[in-house]
Design a protein around this motif. Structure first.
Motif, PDB file in Angstrom:
ATOM      1  N   GLY A   1       3.489   4.606  13.316  1.00  0.00           N
ATOM      2  CA  GLY A   1       3.897   4.940  11.957  1.00  0.00           C
ATOM      3  C   GLY A   1       4.444   3.762  11.167  1.00  0.00           C
ATOM      4  N   SER A   2       4.231   2.541  11.679  1.00  0.00           N
ATOM      5  CA  SER A   2       4.763   1.399  10.937  1.00  0.00           C
ATOM      6  C   SER A   2       3.766   0.872   9.916  1.00  0.00           C
ATOM      7  CB  SER A   2       5.183   0.292  11.910  1.00  0.00           C
ATOM      8  OG  SER A   2       4.085  -0.081  12.714  1.00  0.00           O
ATOM      9  N   GLY A   3       2.586   1.462   9.868  1.00  0.00           N
ATOM     10  CA  GLY A   3       1.637   1.087   8.809  1.00  0.00           C
ATOM     11  C   GLY A   3       0.523   0.164   9.248  1.00  0.00           C
ATOM     12  N   LYS A   4       0.273   0.072  10.563  1.00  0.00           N
ATOM     13  CA  LYS A   4      -0.798  -0.812  11.042  1.00  0.00           C
ATOM     14  C   LYS A   4      -2.158  -0.365  10.517  1.00  0.00           C
ATOM     15  CE  LYS A   4       0.071  -0.130  15.470  1.00  0.00           C
ATOM     16  NZ  LYS A   4       1.253   0.748  15.426  1.00  0.00           N
ATOM     17  N   SER A   5      -2.456   0.909  10.737  1.00  0.00           N
ATOM     18  CA  SER A   5      -3.761   1.418  10.295  1.00  0.00           C
ATOM     19  C   SER A   5      -3.884   1.364   8.779  1.00  0.00           C
ATOM     20  CB  SER A   5      -3.960   2.856  10.771  1.00  0.00           C
ATOM     21  OG  SER A   5      -3.935   2.904  12.168  1.00  0.00           O
ATOM     22  N   THR A   6      -2.784   1.680   8.102  1.00  0.00           N
ATOM     23  CA  THR A   6      -2.791   1.641   6.640  1.00  0.00           C
ATOM     24  C   THR A   6      -3.115   0.235   6.151  1.00  0.00           C
ATOM     25  OG1 THR A   6      -1.160   3.392   6.597  1.00  0.00           O
ATOM     26  CG2 THR A   6      -1.398   2.107   4.595  1.00  0.00           C
ATOM     27  N   LEU A   7      -2.492  -0.770   6.761  1.00  0.00           N
ATOM     28  CA  LEU A   7      -2.752  -2.155   6.381  1.00  0.00           C
ATOM     29  C   LEU A   7      -4.221  -2.496   6.608  1.00  0.00           C
ATOM     30  CD1 LEU A   7      -1.860  -5.061   5.664  1.00  0.00           C
ATOM     31  CD2 LEU A   7      -1.300  -5.392   8.059  1.00  0.00           C
ATOM     32  N   LEU A   8      -4.731  -2.118   7.778  1.00  0.00           N
ATOM     33  CA  LEU A   8      -6.119  -2.444   8.104  1.00  0.00           C
ATOM     34  C   LEU A   8      -7.101  -1.754   7.152  1.00  0.00           C
ATOM     35  CD1 LEU A   8      -5.037  -3.906  10.511  1.00  0.00           C
ATOM     36  CD2 LEU A   8      -6.560  -2.629  11.987  1.00  0.00           C
ATOM     37  N   ARG A   9      -6.822  -0.478   6.859  1.00  0.00           N
ATOM     38  CA  ARG A   9      -7.719   0.252   5.960  1.00  0.00           C
ATOM     39  C   ARG A   9      -7.673  -0.319   4.548  1.00  0.00           C
ATOM     40  NH1 ARG A   9     -10.037   4.869   7.715  1.00  0.00           N
ATOM     41  NH2 ARG A   9     -10.280   5.737   5.644  1.00  0.00           N
TER      42      ARG A   9
ATOM     43  N   SER B   1       0.209 -13.547  14.995  1.00  0.00           N
ATOM     44  CA  SER B   1       0.652 -12.172  15.157  1.00  0.00           C
ATOM     45  C   SER B   1       1.502 -11.756  13.974  1.00  0.00           C
ATOM     46  CB  SER B   1       1.427 -12.011  16.463  1.00  0.00           C
ATOM     47  OG  SER B   1       2.589 -12.766  16.386  1.00  0.00           O
ATOM     48  N   LEU B   2       1.467 -10.458  13.751  1.00  0.00           N
ATOM     49  CA  LEU B   2       2.197  -9.898  12.621  1.00  0.00           C
ATOM     50  C   LEU B   2       2.853  -8.636  13.130  1.00  0.00           C
ATOM     51  CD1 LEU B   2       2.643  -9.746   9.455  1.00  0.00           C
ATOM     52  CD2 LEU B   2       0.637  -8.289   9.422  1.00  0.00           C
ATOM     53  N   GLU B   3       4.169  -8.616  13.079  1.00  0.00           N
ATOM     54  CA  GLU B   3       4.851  -7.410  13.540  1.00  0.00           C
ATOM     55  C   GLU B   3       5.356  -6.625  12.351  1.00  0.00           C
ATOM     56  OE1 GLU B   3       7.353  -7.795  16.812  1.00  0.00           O
ATOM     57  OE2 GLU B   3       7.895  -5.674  16.789  1.00  0.00           O
ATOM     58  N   LEU B   4       4.913  -5.393  12.270  1.00  0.00           N
ATOM     59  CA  LEU B   4       5.355  -4.547  11.163  1.00  0.00           C
ATOM     60  C   LEU B   4       6.590  -3.786  11.604  1.00  0.00           C
ATOM     61  CD1 LEU B   4       1.966  -3.083   9.907  1.00  0.00           C
ATOM     62  CD2 LEU B   4       3.273  -4.953   8.917  1.00  0.00           C
ATOM     63  N   ALA B   5       7.576  -3.751  10.718  1.00  0.00           N
ATOM     64  CA  ALA B   5       8.783  -3.006  11.033  1.00  0.00           C
ATOM     65  C   ALA B   5       8.579  -1.566  10.630  1.00  0.00           C
ATOM     66  CB  ALA B   5       9.956  -3.598  10.260  1.00  0.00           C
ATOM     67  N   PRO B   6       9.255  -0.632  11.300  1.00  0.00           N
ATOM     68  CA  PRO B   6       9.132   0.758  10.873  1.00  0.00           C
ATOM     69  C   PRO B   6       9.617   0.877   9.429  1.00  0.00           C
ATOM     70  CG  PRO B   6      10.758   0.507  12.641  1.00  0.00           C
ATOM     71  CD  PRO B   6      10.155  -0.824  12.434  1.00  0.00           C
ATOM     72  N   HIS B   7       8.801   1.487   8.572  1.00  0.00           N
ATOM     73  CA  HIS B   7       9.212   1.569   7.167  1.00  0.00           C
ATOM     74  C   HIS B   7      10.203   2.703   7.009  1.00  0.00           C
ATOM     75  CE1 HIS B   7       6.906   5.211   6.312  1.00  0.00           C
ATOM     76  NE2 HIS B   7       6.085   4.738   7.225  1.00  0.00           N
ATOM     77  N   LYS B   8      10.959   2.627   5.937  1.00  0.00           N
ATOM     78  CA  LYS B   8      12.012   3.624   5.767  1.00  0.00           C
ATOM     79  C   LYS B   8      11.593   4.727   4.808  1.00  0.00           C
ATOM     80  CE  LYS B   8      14.981  -0.180   6.774  1.00  0.00           C
ATOM     81  NZ  LYS B   8      13.870  -1.156   6.715  1.00  0.00           N
ATOM     82  N   GLY B   9      10.320   4.760   4.503  1.00  0.00           N
ATOM     83  CA  GLY B   9       9.844   5.827   3.623  1.00  0.00           C
ATOM     84  C   GLY B   9      10.392   5.700   2.226  1.00  0.00           C
ATOM     85  N   VAL B  10      10.448   4.448   1.727  1.00  0.00           N
ATOM     86  CA  VAL B  10      10.961   4.241   0.377  1.00  0.00           C
ATOM     87  C   VAL B  10       9.945   4.778  -0.621  1.00  0.00           C
ATOM     88  CG1 VAL B  10      12.114   2.504  -1.023  1.00  0.00           C
ATOM     89  CG2 VAL B  10      11.564   2.022   1.375  1.00  0.00           C
ATOM     90  N   PRO B  11      10.385   5.588  -1.567  1.00  0.00           N
ATOM     91  CA  PRO B  11       9.435   6.018  -2.598  1.00  0.00           C
ATOM     92  C   PRO B  11       8.894   4.800  -3.342  1.00  0.00           C
ATOM     93  CG  PRO B  11      11.455   7.295  -2.706  1.00  0.00           C
ATOM     94  CD  PRO B  11      11.709   6.185  -1.745  1.00  0.00           C
ATOM     95  N   ALA B  12       7.613   4.816  -3.658  1.00  0.00           N
ATOM     96  CA  ALA B  12       6.991   3.656  -4.296  1.00  0.00           C
ATOM     97  C   ALA B  12       7.514   3.497  -5.717  1.00  0.00           C
ATOM     98  CB  ALA B  12       5.494   3.849  -4.323  1.00  0.00           C
TER      99      ALA B  12
ATOM    100  N   VAL C   1       0.846  -1.186   0.000  1.00  0.00           N
ATOM    101  CA  VAL C   1       0.000   0.000   0.000  1.00  0.00           C
ATOM    102  C   VAL C   1       0.885   1.240   0.000  1.00  0.00           C
ATOM    103  CG1 VAL C   1      -1.963   1.137   1.082  1.00  0.00           C
ATOM    104  CG2 VAL C   1      -1.588  -1.295   1.479  1.00  0.00           C
ATOM    105  N   ASN C   2       0.526   2.178  -0.868  1.00  0.00           N
ATOM    106  CA  ASN C   2       1.273   3.436  -0.927  1.00  0.00           C
ATOM    107  C   ASN C   2       0.431   4.548  -0.341  1.00  0.00           C
ATOM    108  OD1 ASN C   2       3.162   2.038  -2.371  1.00  0.00           O
ATOM    109  ND2 ASN C   2       2.384   2.716  -4.358  1.00  0.00           N
ATOM    110  N   ARG C   3       1.112   5.494   0.262  1.00  0.00           N
ATOM    111  CA  ARG C   3       0.410   6.712   0.681  1.00  0.00           C
ATOM    112  C   ARG C   3       1.289   7.883   0.341  1.00  0.00           C
ATOM    113  NH1 ARG C   3      -2.878   5.873   6.337  1.00  0.00           N
ATOM    114  NH2 ARG C   3      -4.587   6.995   5.393  1.00  0.00           N
ATOM    115  N   ALA C   4       0.714   8.848  -0.357  1.00  0.00           N
ATOM    116  CA  ALA C   4       1.438  10.053  -0.762  1.00  0.00           C
ATOM    117  C   ALA C   4       2.762   9.678  -1.419  1.00  0.00           C
ATOM    118  CB  ALA C   4       1.669  10.972   0.446  1.00  0.00           C
ATOM    119  N   GLY C   5       2.722   8.680  -2.292  1.00  0.00           N
ATOM    120  CA  GLY C   5       3.902   8.326  -3.063  1.00  0.00           C
ATOM    121  C   GLY C   5       4.956   7.524  -2.322  1.00  0.00           C
ATOM    122  N   ARG C   6       4.659   7.129  -1.098  1.00  0.00           N
ATOM    123  CA  ARG C   6       5.617   6.310  -0.372  1.00  0.00           C
ATOM    124  C   ARG C   6       5.015   4.956  -0.063  1.00  0.00           C
ATOM    125  NH1 ARG C   6       8.816   9.511   4.092  1.00  0.00           N
ATOM    126  NH2 ARG C   6       9.702  11.165   2.830  1.00  0.00           N
ATOM    127  N   ARG C   7       5.843   3.945  -0.099  1.00  0.00           N
ATOM    128  CA  ARG C   7       5.347   2.609   0.215  1.00  0.00           C
ATOM    129  C   ARG C   7       5.318   2.428   1.728  1.00  0.00           C
ATOM    130  NH1 ARG C   7       5.667  -1.965  -3.864  1.00  0.00           N
ATOM    131  NH2 ARG C   7       4.134  -0.450  -4.535  1.00  0.00           N
TER     132      ARG C   7
END
Lengths: 204, 219
Positions: free
Chosen positions: A38-46, A193-204, A10-16
């Motif tokens: 900020g690791s993307g939990k809500s993004t994944l759920l949405r 369980s699923l642990e999301l790692a903090p993303h590094k803001g890689v451009p998509a 999932v991308n948001r504002a051009g970042r993966r």
């Protein structure tokens, strides 16, 4: 009934924000998604709930491939989806009619959540924790195959959090699929369980 | 869908003020005209239909910005978008509820304001009829503006700028039909039917466009 999420990006504002997440849940199984802010939990759920476009990969519910996955999901996000001007009962009656296929009445759901006394008060008069409980009661009003809950116990006291644990447990026992993003352990027994790692803001 | 209609009307009644503010705004606009063009009753009566139409049109724009923004802020919009109901139908119902609580009071208040402008009874009747048929079109077109600006913190002004050019046909046919009912050579049936057509057309196209926008603007 089996929910399969394969290589979901999932991308948001051009970042993966979510990259290549895979999991599968059978009826009665629960998944707890954890990770730092900020690791993307809500993004994944949405994205699973169909509220964000999926950039790559897919999420499917076996046996219900014909309709979009979102129609089989209950979603409880950060906001409660309640109207302050209406009473708790009016709010829930509306959602029951709008979401379809009634399961239990507002009264039963309220008894489960220990809210019977607040049934006819405008939601705007209730405390944050009570409003959250009304929102949780919405999940009980109609039957859906999947519950997607984002920090469900925010604002709840210990006793109410325990009530939610009980509700989640009996939902899974009745064959429901639960996906929860949370910082606190849910305490509903064996979960994936699923642990999301903090993303590094890689451009998509 | 009945539940949605009932909810939106109930919220508007409970939170109050919306309908009354619209009617008062309508009144203020109508009162401004005599100050601007002078108190000659003949002129006012002749311009009456146009004045009422412009007033009602401007007053209809109030509150459009809350149409979806309110649902978005409290999270209801997410749940509404997720359901199997056709989005266009959901939005049609929301627009209908919006018109019932804001548009209909304007139509009902129009005769009173018509008397203030020294309009003939037949002119008042014609204006009210055309308003009753034309103002729903403004609500339906307004859904598009409301959907576009749903994420903006102050979308109200943008909605007016987006919606006003689109409602010009409604204004043209509405006033033309009213004048057609009053003055002999001018036709009534043709503009009146075109006004009905515009309302029917926007009742379909507005909710379709707004629904598409809301489903694809998720964040």
């Amino acid at each position: 009934m089996k929910l399969t999420v394969k290589n979901l990006c999932v991308n948001r504002a051009g970042r993966r924000i979510v990259s290549a997440v895979s999991f599968s849940l059978r009826a009665g199984e629960a998944l707890v998604v954890t990770g730092p802010n900020g690791s993307g939990k809500s993004t994944l759920l949405r994205a699973v709930a169909g509220l964000l476009p999926i950039a790559d990969g897919n999420a499917t519910l076996e046996g219900c491939e014909d309709d979009p996955l979102r129609e089989h999901c209950h979603y409880l996000g950060h906001q409660n989806g309640l109207k302050p001007a209406l009473t708790a009962r009016e709010n829930l009656d509306f959602w029951q009619h709008f979401l379809g296929s009634p399961d239990s009445s507002a009264k039963e759901a309220f008894e489960q959540l220990d809210l019977s006394h607040a049934l006819d008060l405008p939601v705007g008069y209730l405390s944050a924790g009570q409003q959250r409980r009304v929102a949780i009661a919405r999940l009980l009003m109609t039957k859906k195959a999947i519950w997607i809950v984002d920090e469900p116990t925010t604002g709840l006291d210990k006793a109410s959090a325990k009530l939610f644990t009980g509700i989640a447990k009996s939902y899974c026992a009745s064959g429901g699929i639960l996906i929860a993003a949370t910082h606190l352990p849910l305490g509903i027994g064996k979960t994936k369980s699923l642990e999301l790692a903090p993303h590094k803001g890689v451009p998509a | 869908m009945g539940a949605l209609l009932k909810r939106d009307i109930l919220i508007a009644i409970r939170s109050g003020g919306g309908a009354l503010t619209g009617v008062l705004f309508f009144l203020v606009v109508v009162i401004l005209f005599p100050f601007a063009i002078g108190p000659d009753t003949g002129t006012l009566a002749r311009l009456g239909p146009a004045i009422l139409w412009i007033g009602a049109l401007l007053a209809s724009l109030l509150g459009l910005d809350r149409l979806f923004a309110q649902d978005r802020e409290d999270g209801s919009l997410d749940l509404i978008v997720m359901q199997a109901h056709p989005m266009a139908l959901t939005i049609f119902v929301k627009a209908a509820a919006h018109w019932l609580v804001t548009g209909l009071p304007l139509v009902l208040a129009a005769p009173l304001f018509g008397i203030m402008l020294n309009m003939e009874p037949i002119a008042i009747a014609a204006t009210v009829t055309t308003l009753a048929i034309g103002t729903p079109a403004i609500a339906f077109i307004g859904t598009v503006g409301a959907a576009v600006s749903v994420k903006l913190p102050r979308g109200g002004l943008l909605i007016s700028v987006l919606v006003l050019p689109l409602v010009i046909p409604v204004l043209i046919f509405g006033v033309a039909a009213t004048i057609g009912a009053l003055e002999e050579p001018a036709p009534f049936t043709a503009p009146f039917l075109l006004l009905c057509a515009v309302t029917l057309f926007t009742a379909v196209l507005g909710p379709l466009a707004a629904g598409y926008m809301l489903r694809h603007s998720a964040d």
